[in-house]
Enzyme design. Structure first.
Site, PDB file in Angstrom:
ATOM      1  N   CYS A   1       0.413  -9.490   5.886  1.00  0.00           N
ATOM      2  CA  CYS A   1      -0.535  -9.312   4.785  1.00  0.00           C
ATOM      3  C   CYS A   1      -0.357 -10.536   3.902  1.00  0.00           C
ATOM      4  O   CYS A   1       0.633 -10.635   3.176  1.00  0.00           O
ATOM      5  CB  CYS A   1      -0.240  -8.030   4.014  1.00  0.00           C
ATOM      6  SG  CYS A   1      -1.145  -7.919   2.451  1.00  0.00           S
TER       7      CYS A   1
ATOM      8  N   CYS B   1      -0.789  -9.699  -0.208  1.00  0.00           N
ATOM      9  CA  CYS B   1       0.291  -8.977  -0.923  1.00  0.00           C
ATOM     10  C   CYS B   1       1.355  -8.709   0.122  1.00  0.00           C
ATOM     11  O   CYS B   1       1.946  -9.675   0.589  1.00  0.00           O
ATOM     12  CB  CYS B   1      -0.211  -7.751  -1.667  1.00  0.00           C
ATOM     13  SG  CYS B   1      -1.476  -6.742  -0.884  1.00  0.00           S
ATOM     14  N   SER B   2       1.604  -7.478   0.486  1.00  0.00           N
ATOM     15  CA  SER B   2       2.551  -7.211   1.568  1.00  0.00           C
ATOM     16  C   SER B   2       2.263  -5.852   2.168  1.00  0.00           C
ATOM     17  O   SER B   2       3.184  -5.070   2.425  1.00  0.00           O
ATOM     18  CB  SER B   2       3.996  -7.263   1.060  1.00  0.00           C
ATOM     19  OG  SER B   2       4.310  -8.539   0.569  1.00  0.00           O
ATOM     20  N   CYS B   3       0.985  -5.556   2.425  1.00  0.00           N
ATOM     21  CA  CYS B   3       0.606  -4.253   2.963  1.00  0.00           C
ATOM     22  C   CYS B   3       1.368  -3.968   4.253  1.00  0.00           C
ATOM     23  O   CYS B   3       1.536  -4.856   5.092  1.00  0.00           O
ATOM     24  CB  CYS B   3      -0.894  -4.211   3.225  1.00  0.00           C
ATOM     25  SG  CYS B   3      -1.862  -4.407   1.725  1.00  0.00           S
TER      26      CYS B   3
END
Lengths: 206, 225
Positions: A110, A113-115
């Site tokens: 991601c 962000c950091s999904c």
């Protein structure tokens, strides 16, 4: 056109700069006002540190390796099938499985962000949230894979999935050689967290 | 047009450092606390996931670069609490009167944590209009990448993927549009598609001519090729 006027105003600077003190200060303020219950915080932490983790995803992969009908159902509607196994909730509302083959290696990132598929894999590892991984996985996945010890043959293409919406991806790694007689439980033990993100391969039996 | 979170393709970040398999151990207690505090405060109902993401993206580039992951979360949470009038600035400094807050009745009790985490927040919605694109169709992404409703607003089309040609791999039905939902302008659901691009569309020196990147993109991010 409306403008994003709140840019220059960053009230967080009013809190202590040290991260531990900053979190403590905010928790204290919110608790005193009755806006958070510290026992609820303990419960959230216990859920993600002790109860939800990559074993969930590994169980899905092991069954997909063992049961072709299950794999077909996963391909058609992974969210429903995985929910039936008891894995659902926050950051796992829309699951898609992607399958590695001798011709194609899948890898998930991601960049914005950091999904991450929390109900299947738990808390994301530090590297998944790092600038280095977010920046480089899309542009040079093979170099990133080499940093994980994975060298892909030139005959294999890489497909990188940038999780820009609420779809969460679970990689089904290739089933290792020599695992024909193994039970689902034995197979699940070969499925690492990284193999389900696509920065690793499933372990071969010892 | 860009904000510091939009880092896909950027050069100069160095090596990725793998770590042991299993559930990652958060190095410090405060990181777990920051995670839990953010989730618990979210259930006060004063913002949605897109607003929360945009709050992290609006950190100054200097803060975004120097803060670790959960430092971003806690800073963005403090900013949101003030922006949404849950806390006043002086209260962040420990001032203000005590006593319960008007929203205290909404605080998440420990007994409801399991059900709230299990419920999650599905983003799919009904939609009356048919999808504009079909599987296999060639499409081009918007250029420049950017929120068309709010200048400098939240969007999920990364800069590296703007103005590129790919094809529709899968249609996911309609999902909440972050560009609208992050700014209190409504959910405005749109058809969502997984779009596949050749790496050669994005990079001057792709590692391999057969490599691909996929992104999940809302219908308004796309035009027919």
């Amino acid at each position: 056109m409306p403008h994003d006027h709140s840019d220059p105003d960053h009230p967080h600077a009013l809190l202590p700069p040290d991260p531990a003190l900053r979190v403590k200060a905010l928790e204290t303020i919110l608790t005193r006002k009755g806006l958070v219950d510290p026992a609820a915080l303990d419960e959230i932490i216990d859920t993600y540190q002790n109860r939800i983790g990559p074993k969930n995803g590994a169980q899905v992969v092991a069954r997909a390796w063992s049961d072709p009908a299950f794999l077909d159902r996963l391909r058609a509607d992974a969210t429903a099938v995985i929910s039936d196994l008891g894995f659902f909730g926050r950051q796992g509302e829309h699951i898609v499985v992607v399958e590695n083959t001798p011709q194609l290696h899948n890898m998930v990132v991601c960049t914005l962000c950091s999904c991450y598929p929390w109900p299947l894999l738990g808390i994301p590892p530090g590297w998944y949230k790092s600038d280095a991984y977010r920046a480089r996985a899309v542009r040079e996945p093979r170099k990133v894979l080499a940093e994980f010890g994975i060298i892909l043959p030139e005959t294999m293409a890489v497909r990188v999935w940038d999780s820009t919406a609420e779809i969460r991806y679970l990689v089904i790694p290739m089933r290792p050689e020599g695992t024909e007689g193994l039970s689902e439980t034995e197979l699940a033990a070969l499925v690492t967290r990284d193999s389900m993100i696509g920065t690793g391969l499933a372990r071969t039996p010892e | 047009m860009s904000r510091p979170h939009d880092m896909g393709g950027r050069f100069g970040d160095g090596a990725v450092v793998p770590e042991p398999q299993g559930i990652p151990t958060l190095d410090e207690d405060w990181q777990a606390r920051a995670l839990a505090l953010t989730l618990a405060a979210g259930s006060l109902g004063q913002w949605n996931l897109d607003i929360s993401r945009h709050s992290r993206e609006r950190l100054s580039p200097k803060d975004y670069a120097r803060f670790s992951y959960f430092e971003k979360w806690i800073a963005a949470l403090a900013d949101l609490l003030v922006e949404k009038d849950v806390l006043r600035r002086e209260e962040l400094q420990g001032g203000g009167e005590g006593g319960p807050h008007a929203l205290a009745g909404r605080a998440l009790p420990a007994s409801r944590v399991a059900s709230v985490l299990a419920a999650g927040g599905p983003a799919d919605r009904p939609i009356a209009t048919p999808p504009r694109f079909e599987r296999g169709q060639a499409v081009v992404t918007a250029r420049p990448a950017g929120n068309r409703l709010v200048d400098g607003g939240h969007t999920r089309l990364p800069s590296y993927a703007s103005g590129a040609q790919g094809y529709i791999l899968k249609h996911h039905g309609a999902h909440v549009l972050p560009d609208s939902n992050a700014h209190g302008l409504g959910e405005c659901p749109q058809h969502l598609y997984t779009v596949v691009f050749s790496a050669t569309q994005f990079w001057s020196h792709p590692e391999h001519p057969d490599d691909e990147v996929t992104l999940d993109l809302w219908e308004s991010y796309l035009e027919p090729a």
